[in-house]
Design an enzyme around this catalytic site. Structure first.
Site, PDB file in Angstrom:
ATOM      1  N   CYS A  53       1.873   0.607  -8.369  1.00 41.76           N
ATOM      2  CA  CYS A  53       2.823   1.240  -7.854  1.00 41.76           C
ATOM      3  C   CYS A  53       4.714   1.689  -8.716  1.00 41.76           C
ATOM      4  O   CYS A  53       4.981   2.713  -8.310  1.00 41.76           O
ATOM      5  CB  CYS A  53       3.899   0.290  -6.799  1.00 41.76           C
ATOM      6  SG  CYS A  53       3.810  -1.024  -7.191  1.00 41.76           S
ATOM      7  N   GLY A  90       0.632  -1.018   0.105  1.00 44.66           N
ATOM      8  CA  GLY A  90      -0.136  -0.091   0.285  1.00 44.66           C
ATOM      9  C   GLY A  90       0.995   1.358  -0.170  1.00 44.66           C
ATOM     10  O   GLY A  90       1.990   1.358  -0.913  1.00 44.66           O
ATOM     11  N   SER A  91       0.502   2.345   0.479  1.00 39.95           N
ATOM     12  CA  SER A  91       1.276   3.150   0.752  1.00 39.95           C
ATOM     13  C   SER A  91       2.613   3.916   1.309  1.00 39.95           C
ATOM     14  O   SER A  91       2.394   2.856   2.753  1.00 39.95           O
ATOM     15  CB  SER A  91      -0.321   4.226   1.186  1.00 39.95           C
ATOM     16  OG  SER A  91      -0.108   3.799   1.846  1.00 39.95           O
ATOM     17  N   VAL A 138       0.618   4.681   5.237  1.00 36.29           N
ATOM     18  CA  VAL A 138       0.550   3.589   6.060  1.00 36.29           C
ATOM     19  C   VAL A 138       1.562   2.696   6.322  1.00 36.29           C
ATOM     20  O   VAL A 138       1.371   1.890   7.127  1.00 36.29           O
ATOM     21  CB  VAL A 138      -0.627   2.946   5.408  1.00 36.29           C
ATOM     22  CG1 VAL A 138      -1.644   1.959   5.857  1.00 36.29           C
ATOM     23  CG2 VAL A 138      -1.996   4.908   4.583  1.00 36.29           C
ATOM     24  N   GLY A 139       2.629   2.614   5.411  1.00 34.99           N
ATOM     25  CA  GLY A 139       3.518   1.725   5.755  1.00 34.99           C
ATOM     26  C   GLY A 139       4.409   2.231   6.545  1.00 34.99           C
ATOM     27  O   GLY A 139       4.767   1.184   7.482  1.00 34.99           O
ATOM     28  N   GLU A 157       5.766  -3.320   0.954  1.00 40.00           N
ATOM     29  CA  GLU A 157       5.692  -2.550  -0.655  1.00 40.00           C
ATOM     30  C   GLU A 157       4.911  -1.847  -0.675  1.00 40.00           C
ATOM     31  O   GLU A 157       3.651  -2.043  -0.924  1.00 40.00           O
ATOM     32  CB  GLU A 157       4.944  -4.237  -1.775  1.00 40.00           C
ATOM     33  CG  GLU A 157       5.996  -5.557  -1.074  1.00 40.00           C
ATOM     34  CD  GLU A 157       7.554  -5.842  -2.084  1.00 40.00           C
ATOM     35  OE1 GLU A 157       7.276  -4.360  -2.091  1.00 40.00           O
ATOM     36  OE2 GLU A 157       7.778  -6.521  -1.527  1.00 40.00           O
TER      37      GLU A 157
END
Length: 486
Positions: free
Chosen positions: A288, A232-233, A236-237, A254
């Site tokens: 991505c 994800g982003s 948030v990561g 990732e």
């Protein structure tokens, strides 16, 4: 509408399909026409706990199961995907707004990763390591971590769920999967259904469809999972990594990218145009690895730009179920608004729109911008949609500096007539992956996939997947007697 949206609009916990008990529903919409596909009552913290406890119980027997027996489940899952390809394609189109080309691309990769998972079941190997102590035998065992929590995104949800779920299971783990709220069926329930019908024992794979507004950090804080695999982003990561570290868990992240495709002065311009258009506009640019920036040597800028814009004009935007459509809808109105805002911001900062696509609901037509000031923040962030920035440069040194001038480091590509020149260029770029004379969007089952900087931590695919979802255990055997000093 597919029966999947009625039959699979539930939680899947401990081998049973059951409704959530949360206080509200996630509504699953078709991003193209706004049709309501499903209504799913969210899972609560208690149901997240049920899922993890079920996975923990089931894993003990599964981890001790013969690897050849585990392998049979994945072979059956492959056969089921082949049998159900037409229906799965329609579900991808409806829930994601993916085009038929995109659905075929995703299903192809899903098959490739499942085939690799068949082999992964047999991959872990132990070692006997020499000891400086006479009579000592050091055995190093490769064992499952136990339970893996997987959080998947909305752009390639079937693939990016399978990519962690399948190898984690193949390596002897239990799994709890939390799909993105915009793709609960393709990214969650569909995966569970495939494995259920393939004969995976109940409890090993659980799917919880929920939202952090309901469960907070319970999914990643829970004491059972030893590894959290998140796609994800970067925003948030960062949070996922922080919570995992505080709870002594491993995280595999990732995250986003801001990839560049670079066209040197000796490149095949027509081929570079084709690679750049695909790299930016595949799945509406919601990838991505997509080329947010296309860098072109100033000596060929005019020719490249003319051909690039001409090709982008031919891309049909519209109904993703139409085989002629190349650009379908973005996932939701927030994404569409953000993309329109980015284009307007670029123009306000002085960029020229060579192509200024309009936005109708979630359909965002392609935009091509040039002349954006070098200090613009837009050049350093991820643009998740069909908007591209053309950036001229003078010589390789400037190109390397521009490519690296971003907090991200996921993918990229360079085009040149001299392959070794391209390889040397690639070595100077701070990314986890880079491609010579190709596009920026690639993923293969055996090659380590992942990024540097804000684009992630860790790698998946091949041996790196084994490292991600197993741990090593040292067991020593003393043949004879040890000497103890007291």
């Amino acid at each position: 509408m597919s029966s999947y949206f009625t039959d699979l609009a539930q939680q899947y916990i401990d081998g049973e399909w059951r409704p959530g008990t949360g206080s509200w529903d996630i509504i699953d919409f078709n991003p193209y026409d706004g049709e309501k596909l499903a209504s799913i009552t969210i899972a609560t913290v208690e149901e997240v706990d049920d899922a993890y406890r079920a996975a923990e119980r089931a894993q003990k027997k599964w981890g001790a199961t013969n690897a050849y027996a585990r392998r049979a489940v994945f072979e059956k899952a492959l056969a089921l995907i082949d049998e159900r390809e037409a229906e799965i394609t329609e579900v991808i189109i409806s829930e994601l707004g993916g085009t038929r080309l995109k659905a075929a691309f995703e299903l192809h990769l899903v098959r490739e990763f499942l085939r690799e998972s068949v082999q992964l079941a047999l991959r872990p190997e132990g070692k006997i390591i020499p000891s400086p102590v006479d009579g000592k035998e050091n055995r190093l065992y490769r064992v499952p971590v136990g339970v893996v929590g997987v959080i998947s995104p909305f752009n390639f949800p079937f693939l990016l769920s399978i990519k962690s779920v399948a190898p984690a299971l193949a390596l002897g783990n239990g799994v709890v999967l939390k799909p993105h709220q915009n793709t609960p069926i393709v990214g969650g329930s569909l995966v569970a259904k495939i494995f259920e019908d393939a004969g995976l024992p109940g409890g090993l794979l659980n799917v919880v469809i929920t939202d952090i507004a309901e469960i907070g950090d319970a999914f990643i804080e829970h004491p059972v999972p030893k590894v959290i695999s998140f796609t994800g982003s970067d925003k948030v990561g960062r949070h996922v990594a922080t919570v995992c570290a505080a709870n002594f868990k491993r995280s595999v992240l990732e995250l986003g990218g801001n990839s560049a495709l670079v066209v040197l002065e000796d490149a095949d311009i027509d081929y570079a145009v084709d690679a750049a258009v695909f790299s930016r506009y595949v799945h509406q640019g919601q990838v991505c690895m997509a080329a947010n920036r296309v860098l072109v040597d100033r000596s060929i800028e005019a020719e490249f730009t003319e051909k690039f814009v001409a090709k982008v004009r031919t891309l049909k935007t519209g109904d993703p179920s139409d085989p002629q459509t190349v650009i379908g809808p973005v996932i939701n109105s927030s994404q569409a608004d953000a993309l329109s805002g980015a284009v307007e911001q670029a123009i306000a900062e002085g960029a020229t729109a060579l192509l200024h696509g309009s936005t109708t609901d979630n359909l965002v037509e392609p935009s091509v911008l040039t002349g954006l000031p070098a200090d613009s923040g837009l050049l350093r962030q991820e643009i998740f949609g069909p908007v591209v920035f053309l950036v001229p440069f003078d010589g390789e040194e400037e190109a390397v500096r521009i490519v690296n001038d971003t907090p991200y480091g996921l993918s990229g590509a360079v085009h040149t007539a001299d392959v070794e020149r391209g390889v040397n260029f690639a070595k100077r770029i701070d990314t986890g992956m880079f491609h010579v004379n190709d596009g920026t969007v690639h993923d293969e089952p055996l090659v380590p996939f992942g990024g540097e900087k804000h684009s992630g931590i860790g790698r998946l695919n091949g041996e790196t997947t084994v490292d991600a979802f197993t741990t090593t255990k040292w067991i020593s055997v003393q043949h004879g007697r040890s000497f103890f000093p007291f």
